[in-house]
Design an enzyme around this catalytic site. Sequence first.
Site, PDB file in Angstrom:
ATOM      1  N   CYS A  23      41.542  47.757  38.134  1.00 38.74           N
ATOM      2  CA  CYS A  23      42.682  48.229  38.214  1.00 38.74           C
ATOM      3  C   CYS A  23      44.104  46.590  37.823  1.00 38.74           C
ATOM      4  CB  CYS A  23      43.546  47.872  39.868  1.00 38.74           C
ATOM      5  SG  CYS A  23      42.146  47.154  40.581  1.00 38.74           S
ATOM      6  N   ARG A  50      29.162  45.092  41.848  1.00 40.36           N
ATOM      7  CA  ARG A  50      29.863  44.119  43.468  1.00 40.36           C
ATOM      8  C   ARG A  50      27.854  44.262  43.252  1.00 40.36           C
ATOM      9  NH1 ARG A  50      33.642  47.982  45.033  1.00 40.36           N
ATOM     10  NH2 ARG A  50      35.285  47.640  43.794  1.00 40.36           N
ATOM     11  N   GLN A  54      32.735  54.848  38.625  1.00 39.73           N
ATOM     12  CA  GLN A  54      34.450  55.577  39.096  1.00 39.73           C
ATOM     13  C   GLN A  54      35.210  56.176  38.505  1.00 39.73           C
ATOM     14  OE1 GLN A  54      36.382  51.251  40.067  1.00 39.73           O
ATOM     15  NE2 GLN A  54      35.063  51.525  42.274  1.00 39.73           N
ATOM     16  N   ASP A  59      38.097  56.031  37.911  1.00 41.37           N
ATOM     17  CA  ASP A  59      39.608  55.466  38.571  1.00 41.37           C
ATOM     18  C   ASP A  59      40.249  55.616  37.595  1.00 41.37           C
ATOM     19  OD1 ASP A  59      40.274  53.420  40.136  1.00 41.37           O
ATOM     20  OD2 ASP A  59      39.308  51.577  39.190  1.00 41.37           O
ATOM     21  N   HIS A 107      44.848  54.768  37.271  1.00 42.17           N
ATOM     22  CA  HIS A 107      46.172  54.058  37.874  1.00 42.17           C
ATOM     23  C   HIS A 107      47.648  54.801  37.140  1.00 42.17           C
ATOM     24  CE1 HIS A 107      42.845  51.624  38.826  1.00 42.17           C
ATOM     25  NE2 HIS A 107      43.293  51.449  39.504  1.00 42.17           N
ATOM     26  N   LYS A 125      46.601  53.855  52.120  1.00 39.40           N
ATOM     27  CA  LYS A 125      45.923  54.967  51.520  1.00 39.40           C
ATOM     28  C   LYS A 125      46.156  56.059  52.471  1.00 39.40           C
ATOM     29  CE  LYS A 125      41.937  53.011  52.338  1.00 39.40           C
ATOM     30  NZ  LYS A 125      40.094  52.603  52.014  1.00 39.40           N
ATOM     31  N   HIS A 185      46.952  53.451  43.278  1.00 34.13           N
ATOM     32  CA  HIS A 185      45.523  53.784  42.391  1.00 34.13           C
ATOM     33  C   HIS A 185      44.576  55.317  42.968  1.00 34.13           C
ATOM     34  CE1 HIS A 185      45.297  48.985  42.831  1.00 34.13           C
ATOM     35  NE2 HIS A 185      46.551  49.317  42.733  1.00 34.13           N
TER      36      HIS A 185
END
Length: 469
Positions: A165, A194, A212, A214, A216, A299, A345
């Site tokens: 993000c 991570r 991911q 992902d 946005h 969320k 997100h």
Amino acid sequence: NDPGNFLDLCRGGHAEDPKASLKHFKLLKVAGAYWRGDKDKKMLTRIYGTAFATAEELEEYVHLQEEAKKRDHRKLGQQLDLFTFSPLVGAGLPLFTPRGTAIRDELSKLLTELQGVAGYAKTDIPHLAKPELYKTSGHWDKFGDSLFHVKGKGDEPFVVKPMNCPHHTQIFASRSRSYRDLPIRFAEITKVYRDEQAGELLGLARVRSITQDDAHVFCTPDQVGQEIATAMGIIHDFYQPFDFELTVRLSLSDSANPDAYLGTPEIWKSAESSLRDALNEHGVEFVEEEGEAAFYGPKIDYTATDSLKRRWQLATVQLDLNMPERFELKYTDGDGNPQTPIMIHRAISGAQERFIAVLLEHYNGHLPLWLSPTQVIVLPISDEQLPYAQSVAEQFTAAGVRAEVDQRTESIGKKIRNAELMRHPVMLIVGKKEVDADTVAVRDQDGDQGSKKTATVVADLAKQIAERI
């Protein structure tokens, strides 16, 4: 004394009449544990057990637990030649074989199709960033211990990206934006990294390199409802080919612990109301749960129940009023005044590695036809039929169907058994009779389907795959 409604379940007893209410129980296992986790203290024995109200419920639970062991995605991944791990590469860093990559590609293809129709534009970002990016976003303080640090030839430090993000905010900030440009939707299927503890790693379910899907969205306040609805529509369409039961949770902040979150209470109240309104407006049944929000915003979480009745939190839609403020993102409104956009997100399958682990155990490796690495396996009865088998496979390949030929000099019985172990959804057996008639003997997960013209089977399977049946 019961401060804060805390109930100590370790202090018994928990049943007024154990003989009557705990009749249906089973001891599961024993394990050693040091007192208070101190290895210098005595080793204790921990006894695990479970109890149910009825014998039927206990029996079902034990059966599902045994079935889960058989379906362990780590075993299936090796058996089906989907992924592997190497000590030279490192723990938590899966290596996907061509067969496993075929599954990843199909999932990514579905996501890309759904996002393209919804107006999402693909981006591509680097896997490194300066620490300042995450210090500005707030991730540094929250996830600093999970970051991989990198140093090059110069003195400037970098970290391997743990999320995407903040990068996307910088694409938004790279040029002037007008209200006429909004909503702006960025989407990317990419890896983040991570530094998970070694003891927490578990096959594909918990890894250090995480793929991911992902996305946005940067939008105006009056566009939030529609953008949330669009994201929910993508989630619905993505999960439609899988027989999961989905439930929805509105994850809110913990009002008793406001310091755990970025932003003011006013911002959080506004964001939580926006998500609640969007769910109500579209008639979505949901439950609310405090303390489950992300640190930057509330969320909507989707939980899937698999065939073993286990629950997995997968898709999520998150509303963020904090990060645009922290990065000072702006767009110009209709009156020429600068305004801060709202950021949404959105992830559909969550971590792709974990999603594949869930699918493998959900289907016990018997993936749907469209998702299977090998969709058709051609089995010649003898070497004499090998040229014909190869020509049959070529027809399927030309139609976009993933087809292979078992060229081994083995009995047809062994070839069929191997195809079953590899979870190939469709077997085409060819012998002299099939060669003479230009047919194939079809065998699928429902059993023998008889002999059919090759062209007919090609057309039928290609249609099923295109429709993701």
